[in-house]
Write an enzyme that holds these catalytic residues in place. Structure first.
Site, mmCIF file in Angstrom:
data_model
loop_
_atom_site.group_PDB
_atom_site.id
_atom_site.type_symbol
_atom_site.label_atom_id
_atom_site.label_comp_id
_atom_site.label_asym_id
_atom_site.label_seq_id
_atom_site.Cartn_x
_atom_site.Cartn_y
_atom_site.Cartn_z
ATOM 1 N N GLY A 236 -44.680 58.652 -18.972
ATOM 2 C CA GLY A 236 -43.723 58.773 -17.883
ATOM 3 C C GLY A 236 -42.412 59.480 -18.119
ATOM 4 C CB CYS A 354 -46.068 71.307 -23.806
ATOM 5 S SG CYS A 354 -47.387 70.199 -24.336
#
Length: 404
Positions: A236, A354
């Protein structure tokens, strides 16, 4: 610098677990730092940074030391001797360092530094894929940047404090931070420090989050009162950022296939004072289908190779395999095809990774837009973040809007 036996033994023990037993470096280092309560900040920093350093430069050091995997303890001491010699640290009179060829080490380093795969300490396949996808010149700069130690960057939790207040509070603890001009909620530490032990962290005033990662939630254009789905929420980090941008108003549905990660998100959300997050485990396709056409915004922070975050996960260089990248690209496209259906007409979607590889990024977006489902979307903008240009992690994000 003087080497202390107990600290060096801890490093060797850690390297044994990482290299020979496949343990994750961050978890191993967490365990190592609990070994001796008498260790001060410098001792702990030595163990953590030396372990990471040798993991990062494994191929180069092994080549110089002329050792091969699996590494026994003598091999690891030889690699340690290479590390110390190249750092200019005088080797103590210990049996592990007997006969260390100091001049040969420096000569081999100069020789191998002319070959990128040794100089940057990466597997052959990774060097090849980086060169193929980014081009020789860009890949050389990028992998060099990804081998640097990552800065510690905080994201201020605006539900509880401001950048200015947090900077002052940390300054009073002798932790100095700088503002980052293009990152509205970021503070960068001038020197590494254990920020997790501070009252400010325990009170939820900040999270540790790389500057590039902080760009993703901003890219999503959320507003208070919206219904937002974070479709690959994990523990999160970006969900919490979205909650602060929405000022706790509206609804965030945080989804993941791993229940334990969502439990961690619940714990973090409580500390952050984020009350508008509803975790949902993706245990069947029904969970996704229930939300078709219902979300104002959807974030797909897709699973990826992680090649953009090697600075903080150097052991990924040795765990990652080329077959995984082929497999994950199929998964990325499947997720885009399925999860994009949650966006309602006029709503927006951010696809992010990423990774620095175009095949995981813009090529996936192009493939999606050319598909039947993707034909309902238009690309508003994208952002290719390379580490050698930004100074932070490598990232990609694309903003798509559903038109019909």
């Amino acid at each position: 610098m003087r080497l202390h036996r107990n600290l060096c033994f801890s490093v060797i023990d850690g390297l044994t677990l990482i290299f020979n037993e496949g343990k994750y470096a961050d978890k191993v280092i967490q365990q190592l730092l609990k070994r001796d309560k008498r260790w001060g900040a410098r001792d702990r920093a030595f163990v953590a940074e030396t372990t990471y350093d040798i993991v990062r430069w494994k191929r180069l050091y092994a080549e110089i030391a002329e050792v091969k995997e699996p590494f026994d303890r003598d091999n690891l001491w030889r690699m340690f001797a290479v590390w110390a010699t190249l750092k200019g640290i005088k080797l103590p009179d210990w049996k592990y360092f007997e006969g260390t060829p100091l001049r040969k080490i420096k000569g081999r380093f100069d020789e191998l530094s002319k070959i990128r795969k040794f100089k940057e300490s990466i597997p052959d396949w990774m060097d090849e894929i980086g060169r193929k996808e980014l081009g020789d010149a860009v890949w050389s700069k990028e992998i060099a940047a990804l081998n640097q130690q990552a800065d510690v960057v905080l994201r201020v939790n605006t539900l509880k404090t401001t950048k200015e207040k947090l900077q002052t509070e940390l300054f009073d603890l002798d932790i100095e931070c700088d503002f980052l001009p293009d990152y509205p909620n970021a503070l960068k530490l001038k020197e590494r420090a254990n920020v997790f032990s501070t009252e400010a962290f325990k009170n939820g005033f900040f999270e540790v989050q790389d500057a590039s990662s902080q760009l993703v939630a901003e890219f999503l254009n959320v507003e208070p009162g919206m219904r937002v789905v974070d479709a690959c929420a994990g523990a999160g980090g970006k969900t919490l950022h979205i909650a602060s941008l929405m000022e706790n108003k509206g609804q965030i549905i945080a989804m993941d296939i791993y229940d334990n990660k969502l439990h961690e998100l619940k714990r973090r959300a409580k500390r952050n004072g984020a009350h508008n997050i509803e975790p949902r485990v993706i245990d069947s396709t029904k969970v996704i289908k229930k939300l078709y056409d219902k979300a104002d915004r959807v974030l797909i922070d897709a699973p990826c190779s992680g090649l953009g975050v090697l600075r903080r996960n150097p052991d990924a260089k040795w765990k990652l395999q080329p077959e995984f990248i082929d497999k994950i690209k199929k998964t990325q496209q499947e997720i885009l095809q399925q999860y994009s259906r949650m966006v309602k007409v006029g709503g927006q979607l951010v696809y992010a990774t990423c990774s620095v590889l175009p095949s995981e990024n813009q090529e996936q977006v192009e493939k999606f837009l050319a598909s039947e489902v993707g034909a309902n979307f238009t690309l508003k903008k994208d952002n290719k973040v390379l580490s050698h240009k930004s100074g932070y992690d490598g990232f990609y994000m694309a903003l798509l809007e559903r038109k019909s």
